[in-house]
Design a protein around this motif. Structure first.
Motif, mmCIF file in Angstrom:
data_model
loop_
_atom_site.group_PDB
_atom_site.id
_atom_site.type_symbol
_atom_site.label_atom_id
_atom_site.label_comp_id
_atom_site.label_asym_id
_atom_site.label_seq_id
_atom_site.Cartn_x
_atom_site.Cartn_y
_atom_site.Cartn_z
ATOM 1 N N LEU A 111 0.788 -1.227 0.000
ATOM 2 C CA LEU A 111 0.000 0.000 0.000
ATOM 3 C C LEU A 111 0.824 1.282 0.000
ATOM 4 N N SER A 112 1.906 1.292 0.746
ATOM 5 C CA SER A 112 2.702 2.505 0.879
ATOM 6 C C SER A 112 3.141 3.113 -0.462
ATOM 7 N N PRO A 113 3.512 2.313 -1.480
ATOM 8 C CA PRO A 113 3.933 2.913 -2.753
ATOM 9 C C PRO A 113 2.855 3.756 -3.432
ATOM 10 N N TYR A 114 1.584 3.581 -3.017
ATOM 11 C CA TYR A 114 0.482 4.290 -3.654
ATOM 12 C C TYR A 114 -0.182 5.301 -2.719
ATOM 13 N N HIS A 115 0.368 5.460 -1.528
ATOM 14 C CA HIS A 115 -0.168 6.406 -0.563
ATOM 15 C C HIS A 115 0.695 7.665 -0.524
ATOM 16 N N GLY A 116 0.025 8.801 -0.410
ATOM 17 C CA GLY A 116 0.741 10.056 -0.216
ATOM 18 C C GLY A 116 1.195 10.205 1.230
ATOM 19 N N TRP A 117 1.787 11.341 1.533
ATOM 20 C CA TRP A 117 2.375 11.559 2.866
ATOM 21 C C TRP A 117 1.352 11.362 3.981
ATOM 22 N N MET A 118 0.159 11.914 3.813
ATOM 23 C CA MET A 118 -0.830 11.856 4.888
ATOM 24 C C MET A 118 -1.241 10.418 5.197
ATOM 25 N N LEU A 119 -1.576 9.661 4.153
ATOM 26 C CA LEU A 119 -1.984 8.278 4.387
ATOM 27 C C LEU A 119 -0.833 7.431 4.917
ATOM 28 N N ARG A 120 0.383 7.714 4.487
ATOM 29 C CA ARG A 120 1.529 6.948 4.994
ATOM 30 C C ARG A 120 1.764 7.239 6.464
ATOM 31 N N THR A 121 1.235 8.360 6.938
ATOM 32 C CA THR A 121 1.340 8.696 8.360
ATOM 33 C C THR A 121 0.189 8.097 9.154
ATOM 34 N N VAL A 122 -1.029 8.225 8.602
ATOM 35 C CA VAL A 122 -2.229 7.837 9.341
ATOM 36 C C VAL A 122 -2.476 6.331 9.319
ATOM 37 N N PHE A 123 -2.350 5.721 8.144
ATOM 38 C CA PHE A 123 -2.754 4.327 7.985
ATOM 39 C C PHE A 123 -1.994 3.368 8.908
ATOM 40 N N PRO A 124 -0.664 3.451 8.970
ATOM 41 C CA PRO A 124 0.059 2.502 9.829
ATOM 42 C C PRO A 124 -0.028 2.818 11.317
ATOM 43 N N ALA A 125 -0.540 3.999 11.659
ATOM 44 C CA ALA A 125 -0.549 4.408 13.067
ATOM 45 C C ALA A 125 -1.349 3.446 13.933
ATOM 46 N N SER A 126 -2.365 2.818 13.332
ATOM 47 C CA SER A 126 -3.223 1.919 14.112
ATOM 48 C C SER A 126 -2.596 0.551 14.345
ATOM 49 N N PHE A 127 -1.510 0.250 13.661
ATOM 50 C CA PHE A 127 -0.928 -1.086 13.776
ATOM 51 C C PHE A 127 -0.412 -1.384 15.191
ATOM 52 N N GLY A 128 -0.140 -0.326 15.946
ATOM 53 C CA GLY A 128 0.293 -0.522 17.326
ATOM 54 C C GLY A 128 -0.782 -1.138 18.203
ATOM 55 N N GLN A 129 -2.021 -1.185 17.688
ATOM 56 C CA GLN A 129 -3.136 -1.749 18.452
ATOM 57 C C GLN A 129 -3.257 -3.271 18.289
ATOM 58 N N PHE A 130 -2.421 -3.855 17.445
ATOM 59 C CA PHE A 130 -2.480 -5.308 17.275
ATOM 60 C C PHE A 130 -2.127 -6.026 18.571
ATOM 61 N N PRO A 131 -2.876 -7.073 18.923
ATOM 62 C CA PRO A 131 -2.483 -7.926 20.048
ATOM 63 C C PRO A 131 -1.344 -8.848 19.613
ATOM 64 N N ASN A 132 -0.889 -9.693 20.517
ATOM 65 C CA ASN A 132 0.144 -10.646 20.115
ATOM 66 C C ASN A 132 -0.451 -11.701 19.186
ATOM 67 N N ARG A 133 0.420 -12.530 18.644
ATOM 68 C CA ARG A 133 -0.001 -13.476 17.603
ATOM 69 C C ARG A 133 -1.124 -14.400 18.066
ATOM 70 N N GLU A 134 -0.968 -15.011 19.226
ATOM 71 C CA GLU A 134 -1.969 -15.972 19.691
ATOM 72 C C GLU A 134 -3.318 -15.300 19.915
ATOM 73 N N GLU A 135 -3.300 -14.103 20.505
ATOM 74 C CA GLU A 135 -4.551 -13.387 20.748
ATOM 75 C C GLU A 135 -5.200 -12.962 19.433
ATOM 76 N N PHE A 136 -4.388 -12.549 18.472
ATOM 77 C CA PHE A 136 -4.910 -12.142 17.166
ATOM 78 C C PHE A 136 -5.584 -13.312 16.465
ATOM 79 N N LEU A 137 -4.927 -14.450 16.437
ATOM 80 C CA LEU A 137 -5.507 -15.625 15.777
ATOM 81 C C LEU A 137 -6.786 -16.079 16.469
ATOM 82 N N SER A 138 -6.813 -15.982 17.775
ATOM 83 C CA SER A 138 -7.991 -16.430 18.519
ATOM 84 C C SER A 138 -9.218 -15.575 18.215
ATOM 85 N N LEU A 139 -9.007 -14.346 17.711
ATOM 86 C CA LEU A 139 -10.128 -13.486 17.346
ATOM 87 C C LEU A 139 -10.973 -14.097 16.230
#
Length: 252
Positions: A179-207
């Motif tokens: 995605l990043s190659p097609y996103h401008g500065w704003m989206l490259r800043t905003v879009f990945p910001a939420s990735f810090g909300q991911f749980p660990n692997r086991e918790e993510f899979l259990s969802l």
């Protein structure tokens, strides 16, 4: 030594678990395609959102064509699955929903001309709304372009998690490639910001389990099947855009 049973899907018996006595490699057959095999005779593909997505995308091809109605149905199912990922995938889900609506608008208006992905793209191109490969922002073509990129991001994320990467790291890596190659500065800043909300692997899979007793290993095997189902679809999807000169590579 008796081989474990293989799981099969078919367009006419998608709810049935068919068994095969011996399979030489770890594969399943999905719509005539050899995909990584889910080696469990107890696996039941009839209940969860993940199961529904696997079935839906297995039905998308009609011969060599990508059936538009089935593709939209599968993408809607995928969007519901994406929402399970929580806050970390909230923006991806909203973006996917917006682009699905763009495709549905044209399909609902002209279903006969839009029966498959290629005919839809050809029909819309004939309307003269694009400027070469500079696509109209409200078009079905631009919706399909971004749906494809979003699915590529999601599938790379899932595949990395399956191979034991942590979701946060996998998401950043998938974003940078898909995605990043097609996103401008704003989206490259905003879009990945939420990735810090991911749980660990086991918790993510259990969802993605809707059964209290469903083991994480079963979720992993289902995700492997989903990833493999997407690969030929995305390849055909990309080829259609290139053949029609509609691959818009501008940043947004």
């Amino acid at each position: 030594m008796i081989a474990e049973p293989a799981l099969h899907y078919s367009s006419t018996h998608l709810n049935e678990l068919e068994l095969e006595a011996a399979v030489p490699y770890d594969y399943i057959i999905v719509e005539g395609l050899a995909l990584p095999r889910v080696a469990s005779s107890k696996l039941d593909l009839r209940s969860s959102k993940l199961d529904g997505v696997i079935r839906a995308f297995a039905r998308v091809f009609h011969g060599h064509n990508i059936d538009t109605a089935r593709l939209l149905e599968a993408c809607r199912a995928q969007n519901e699955l994406l929402k399970i990922g929580g806050t970390a995938l909230c923006l991806a889900a909203k973006d996917l929903q917006c682009n699905i609506l763009k495709v549905e608008t044209l399909f609902n208006k002209s279903p006969k001309e839009c029966q498959n992905l290629t005919s839809l793209l050809e029909y819309e191109k004939s309307l003269g709304i694009h400027d070469g490969n500079i696509l109209d922002d409200s078009s079905a073509a631009v919706g399909l372009l971004w749906i494809r990129r979003s699915l590529a991001f999601q599938i790379q994320l899932f595949e990395s998690v399956v191979w034991e990467d942590e979701p946060k790291d996998a998401a950043y890596e998938a974003y940078e490639k898909q995605l990043s190659p097609y996103h401008g500065w704003m989206l490259r800043t905003v879009f990945p910001a939420s990735f810090g909300q991911f749980p660990n692997r086991e918790e993510f899979l259990s969802l993605f389990s809707e059964e209290d007793d469903e083991d994480i290993s079963i979720i992993v095997k289902k995700m492997r099947a989903l990833v493999a189902t997407f690969n030929p679809l995305l390849q055909s999807w990309t080829e259609a855009f290139h053949e029609l000169g509609l691959e818009d590579t501008r940043r947004v």
